[in-house]
Scaffold this motif. Structure first.
Motif, PDB file in Angstrom:
ATOM      1  N   GLU A  16       0.833  -1.201   0.000  1.00 47.68           N
ATOM      2  CA  GLU A  16       0.000   0.000   0.000  1.00 47.68           C
ATOM      3  C   GLU A  16       0.869   1.254   0.000  1.00 47.68           C
ATOM      4  N   HIS A  17       1.974   1.203   0.712  1.00 48.10           N
ATOM      5  CA  HIS A  17       2.914   2.324   0.760  1.00 48.10           C
ATOM      6  C   HIS A  17       3.495   2.587  -0.633  1.00 48.10           C
ATOM      7  N   LEU A  18       3.898   1.523  -1.322  1.00 52.99           N
ATOM      8  CA  LEU A  18       4.422   1.657  -2.682  1.00 52.99           C
ATOM      9  C   LEU A  18       3.353   2.178  -3.639  1.00 52.99           C
ATOM     10  N   ASP A  19       2.109   1.746  -3.469  1.00 59.28           N
ATOM     11  CA  ASP A  19       1.017   2.234  -4.320  1.00 59.28           C
ATOM     12  C   ASP A  19       0.811   3.734  -4.149  1.00 59.28           C
ATOM     13  N   VAL A  20       0.875   4.191  -2.906  1.00 55.85           N
ATOM     14  CA  VAL A  20       0.743   5.634  -2.653  1.00 55.85           C
ATOM     15  C   VAL A  20       1.914   6.379  -3.303  1.00 55.85           C
ATOM     16  N   ALA A  21       3.111   5.861  -3.144  1.00 54.34           N
ATOM     17  CA  ALA A  21       4.287   6.498  -3.741  1.00 54.34           C
ATOM     18  C   ALA A  21       4.142   6.584  -5.250  1.00 54.34           C
ATOM     19  N   LYS A  22       3.630   5.516  -5.866  1.00 59.60           N
ATOM     20  CA  LYS A  22       3.437   5.502  -7.326  1.00 59.60           C
ATOM     21  C   LYS A  22       2.411   6.546  -7.734  1.00 59.60           C
ATOM     22  N   THR A  23       1.337   6.674  -6.988  1.00 56.70           N
ATOM     23  CA  THR A  23       0.304   7.662  -7.301  1.00 56.70           C
ATOM     24  C   THR A  23       0.858   9.076  -7.163  1.00 56.70           C
ATOM     25  N   ILE A  24       1.629   9.304  -6.107  1.00 60.67           N
ATOM     26  CA  ILE A  24       2.251  10.625  -5.914  1.00 60.67           C
ATOM     27  C   ILE A  24       3.182  10.929  -7.091  1.00 60.67           C
ATOM     28  N   TYR A  25       4.003   9.956  -7.470  1.00 59.29           N
ATOM     29  CA  TYR A  25       4.941  10.160  -8.578  1.00 59.29           C
ATOM     30  C   TYR A  25       4.178  10.440  -9.878  1.00 59.29           C
ATOM     31  N   ASP A  26       3.132   9.654 -10.149  1.00 57.02           N
ATOM     32  CA  ASP A  26       2.352   9.849 -11.375  1.00 57.02           C
ATOM     33  C   ASP A  26       1.743  11.243 -11.425  1.00 57.02           C
ATOM     34  N   GLN A  27       1.210  11.695 -10.298  1.00 53.39           N
ATOM     35  CA  GLN A  27       0.625  13.039 -10.243  1.00 53.39           C
ATOM     36  C   GLN A  27       1.704  14.100 -10.416  1.00 53.39           C
ATOM     37  N   HIS A  28       2.853  13.892  -9.837  1.00 54.78           N
ATOM     38  CA  HIS A  28       3.997  14.805  -9.957  1.00 54.78           C
ATOM     39  C   HIS A  28       4.400  14.941 -11.432  1.00 54.78           C
ATOM     40  N   ASP A  33       6.064  21.018 -14.625  1.00 51.93           N
ATOM     41  CA  ASP A  33       6.672  22.199 -14.002  1.00 51.93           C
ATOM     42  C   ASP A  33       5.781  22.836 -12.944  1.00 51.93           C
ATOM     43  N   LYS A  34       4.518  22.452 -12.880  1.00 53.36           N
ATOM     44  CA  LYS A  34       3.589  23.029 -11.903  1.00 53.36           C
ATOM     45  C   LYS A  34       3.457  22.171 -10.648  1.00 53.36           C
ATOM     46  N   SER A  35       4.222  21.101 -10.572  1.00 56.88           N
ATOM     47  CA  SER A  35       4.125  20.219  -9.417  1.00 56.88           C
ATOM     48  C   SER A  35       4.707  20.896  -8.179  1.00 56.88           C
ATOM     49  N   PRO A  36       3.947  20.919  -7.081  1.00 59.84           N
ATOM     50  CA  PRO A  36       4.468  21.503  -5.852  1.00 59.84           C
ATOM     51  C   PRO A  36       5.647  20.699  -5.282  1.00 59.84           C
ATOM     52  N   LEU A  37       5.801  19.465  -5.725  1.00 63.10           N
ATOM     53  CA  LEU A  37       6.888  18.643  -5.203  1.00 63.10           C
ATOM     54  C   LEU A  37       8.259  19.106  -5.695  1.00 63.10           C
ATOM     55  N   LEU A  38       8.274  19.981  -6.682  1.00 63.62           N
ATOM     56  CA  LEU A  38       9.543  20.530  -7.158  1.00 63.62           C
ATOM     57  C   LEU A  38      10.191  21.421  -6.096  1.00 63.62           C
ATOM     58  N   LEU A  39       9.398  21.834  -5.105  1.00 60.49           N
ATOM     59  CA  LEU A  39       9.923  22.678  -4.032  1.00 60.49           C
ATOM     60  C   LEU A  39      10.759  21.883  -3.024  1.00 60.49           C
ATOM     61  N   LEU A  40      10.624  20.569  -3.049  1.00 57.79           N
ATOM     62  CA  LEU A  40      11.396  19.749  -2.123  1.00 57.79           C
ATOM     63  C   LEU A  40      12.879  19.854  -2.474  1.00 57.79           C
ATOM     64  N   GLU A  41      13.685  20.141  -1.468  1.00 62.57           N
ATOM     65  CA  GLU A  41      15.116  20.312  -1.720  1.00 62.57           C
ATOM     66  C   GLU A  41      15.878  18.991  -1.697  1.00 62.57           C
ATOM     67  N   ASP A  42      15.485  18.077  -0.833  1.00 62.82           N
ATOM     68  CA  ASP A  42      16.255  16.853  -0.640  1.00 62.82           C
ATOM     69  C   ASP A  42      15.661  15.628  -1.332  1.00 62.82           C
ATOM     70  N   ILE A  43      14.578  15.825  -2.069  1.00 58.84           N
ATOM     71  CA  ILE A  43      13.917  14.701  -2.730  1.00 58.84           C
ATOM     72  C   ILE A  43      13.827  14.969  -4.225  1.00 58.84           C
ATOM     73  N   ASP A  44      14.357  14.035  -4.996  1.00 61.63           N
ATOM     74  CA  ASP A  44      14.223  14.090  -6.449  1.00 61.63           C
ATOM     75  C   ASP A  44      13.415  12.860  -6.850  1.00 61.63           C
ATOM     76  N   TRP A  45      12.168  13.070  -7.207  1.00 63.04           N
ATOM     77  CA  TRP A  45      11.284  11.957  -7.515  1.00 63.04           C
ATOM     78  C   TRP A  45      11.753  11.153  -8.722  1.00 63.04           C
ATOM     79  N   LYS A  46      12.586  11.733  -9.556  1.00 60.61           N
ATOM     80  CA  LYS A  46      13.134  10.975 -10.694  1.00 60.61           C
ATOM     81  C   LYS A  46      14.064   9.869 -10.205  1.00 60.61           C
ATOM     82  N   THR A  47      14.712  10.058  -9.062  1.00 59.83           N
ATOM     83  CA  THR A  47      15.572   9.003  -8.512  1.00 59.83           C
ATOM     84  C   THR A  47      14.796   8.063  -7.589  1.00 59.83           C
TER      85      THR A  47
END
Length: 125
Positions: A16-28, A33-47
């Motif tokens: 379930e945790h991985l499913d949530v992560a996948k959904t977050i990544y897909d939405q990102h 360029d409008k994703s609010p997750l781009l503001l994260l300094e220590d997290i790169d969702w591409k990695t």
């Protein structure tokens, strides 16, 4: 009208945790360029995404093998009545054959416990 802050409940179940992560990544990715997750300094969702994919695949593989394991146990269990019967009858014959020295059954892979049985305790009221 008061607004509740809401409470996030994050599952501890890895799938379930991985499913949530996948959904977050897909939405990102969808927001680009409008994703609010781009503001994260220590997290790169591409990695992080390859780790999600690897985790989901590993989970799927584990579930497959779990099903296969259950099938193999069922196959094993079907064999057990005949095996158990043969073992019990063989041990009975060997016990009679080596009546004076039951320790010889150890040569046949049989565990022989010759320690005295503990005295049974009287039932307490």
């Amino acid at each position: 009208m008061s607004r509740t802050k809401g409470r996030v409940v994050l599952s501890k179940n890895p799938k379930e945790h991985l499913d949530v992560a996948k959904t977050i990544y897909d939405q990102h990715i969808k927001l680009g360029d409008k994703s609010p997750l781009l503001l994260l300094e220590d997290i790169d969702w591409k990695t992080v995404e390859p780790k999600i994919s690897t985790g989901l695949q590993a989970h799927a593989d584990a579930e497959f093998h779990k099903g296969e394991m259950e099938k193999q146990y069922a196959t094993r269990d079907l064999q057990m009545p005949d095996v158990t019967k043969a073992v019990k009858q063989s041990i009975n014959l060997l016990k009679a054959t080596f009546g004076d020295n039951p320790k010889k059954l150890a040569d046949w892979g049989v565990n022989v416990d010759d320690s005295p049985k503990p005295k049974s305790k009287p039932p307490t009221a």
